[in-house]
Design an enzyme around this catalytic site. Structure first.
Site, mmCIF file in Angstrom:
data_model
loop_
_atom_site.group_PDB
_atom_site.id
_atom_site.type_symbol
_atom_site.label_atom_id
_atom_site.label_comp_id
_atom_site.label_asym_id
_atom_site.label_seq_id
_atom_site.Cartn_x
_atom_site.Cartn_y
_atom_site.Cartn_z
ATOM 1 N N ARG A 133 0.850 -1.188 0.000
ATOM 2 C CA ARG A 133 0.000 0.000 0.000
ATOM 3 C C ARG A 133 0.889 1.243 0.000
ATOM 4 O O ARG A 133 1.887 1.310 0.719
ATOM 5 C CB ARG A 133 -0.920 0.022 1.230
ATOM 6 N N HIS A 143 1.069 -0.471 -10.520
ATOM 7 C CA HIS A 143 0.121 -1.278 -9.738
ATOM 8 C C HIS A 143 -0.207 -2.581 -10.468
ATOM 9 O O HIS A 143 -1.372 -2.913 -10.716
ATOM 10 C CB HIS A 143 -1.168 -0.498 -9.451
#
Length: 308
Positions: free
Chosen positions: A223, A271
């Site tokens: 994260r 990502h």
């Protein structure tokens, strides 16, 4: 008939409709899957963060919200969400994460970036063996355990850290505030796989970055908010951190002009470390609906107090 609301976006339904229907059929479930059920008729909600559905109050008979992502930080605090919430633990996603983490760990271990930077120059060097390169994984959930186990199988001495005690075969496990410094102090390669909670935000900061061995390398497929970006950039500039490969960021897509794009010691990946795979995720969703219909405990139900 089981009414399932697909609240993860029409664009995703195109990819999920057939795998979900196949999984429902295999599980013996008679499901009406679509967007636009009357809220009071819905039995289960398939969800993705960013959905237009933010008020769960009208879904009075829904038995569970089944998230398609591993992360639930954008929904877990919703006060209208009173039914069980299940995060996604997708075997396909787990495999992809293991491959990304192992690939970039080996890239750093073998100093492949150095070889690429010295093309056309004969500069021999002797990398250490994996057994001489300690790796630490912060976060020992499903993904963290899978990555730590895979790294251990490659011969790396692996340490792991989690907020609560864990026991993972082949991994030296640390926990709590007192164990964090020990886990970081031996990490020549550090992998971040913690959830995004108030307790984990900016866990890598000026102080904790100084606990790492000089010249450590960082991988963050977990994260974005786990890292204090300014502290990491400073540590990269001073050489305390040699390199960082970052797959997740506080703002995504990573804004043009962000220092990470041009920093010579940073690799940005968009990502891609682990994306939910419709085929395997659909099987998890179907299994949870089957459990709900049988009155059994849901898989991967979120602990609201912990935030994951």
């Amino acid at each position: 008939m089981i009414n399932v609301e697909f609240a993860a976006g029409a664009h995703r339904l195109e990819n999920y409709a057939k795998p979900l229907q196949r999984a429902f059929d295999q599980a013996g479930l008679d499901v009406d899957l679509r967007i636009g059920h009357r809220p009071q008729d819905v039995d289960y909600i398939i969800y993705a963060p960013g959905s237009d559905l933010q008020d769960f109050t009208p879904y009075s008979r829904a038995k569970a919200v089944l998230n398609l992502w591993a992360g639930v930080e954008r929904i877990v605090g919703n006060e209208t969400l009173t039914m069980p919430l299940c995060r996604m633990v997708d075997p396909g996603l787990t495999t992809a994460m293991v491959e990304w983490v192992c690939g970039h760990s080996l890239r750093y271990h073998l100093d492949i970036d150095r070889c690429l930077a010295t093309q056309n120059r004969w500069e021999p060097f002797l990398p250490p063996l994996a057994c001489e390169r300690p790796v630490t994984v912060l976060g020992l959930g499903e993904l963290g355990q899978a990555c730590a186990t895979a790294l251990s199988a490659l011969g790396f001495p692996v340490s792991g850290w989690s907020r609560s005690p864990r026991d993972v075969a082949g991994v030296t496990c640390h926990s709590g505030a007192e164990g964090l410094k020990d886990a970081l102090s031996r990490a020549q390669i550090l992998v971040l796989l913690l959830p995004d909670t108030p307790a984990t935000q900016n866990l890598l900061n000026v102080e904790t970055l100084s606990w790492l061995p000089h010249g450590a390398r960082i991988l963050n497929p977990g994260r974005g908010p786990l890292i204090d970006d300014d502290a990491l950039l400073t540590a990269l500039d001073t050489g305390q951190i040699a390199q960082a490969t970052l797959d997740v960021f506080r703002v995504e897509p990573l804004p043009l002009g962000h220092p990470y794009w041009t920093h010579p010691k940073v690799t940005v990946t968009p990502h891609i470390a682990a994306e939910t795979r419709p085929l395997t995720a659909s099987q998890v969703v179907a299994e949870n609906i089957r459990r709900g219909e049988d009155g059994a405990e849901f898989l991967y139900q979120v602990d609201r107090s912990a935030g994951y």
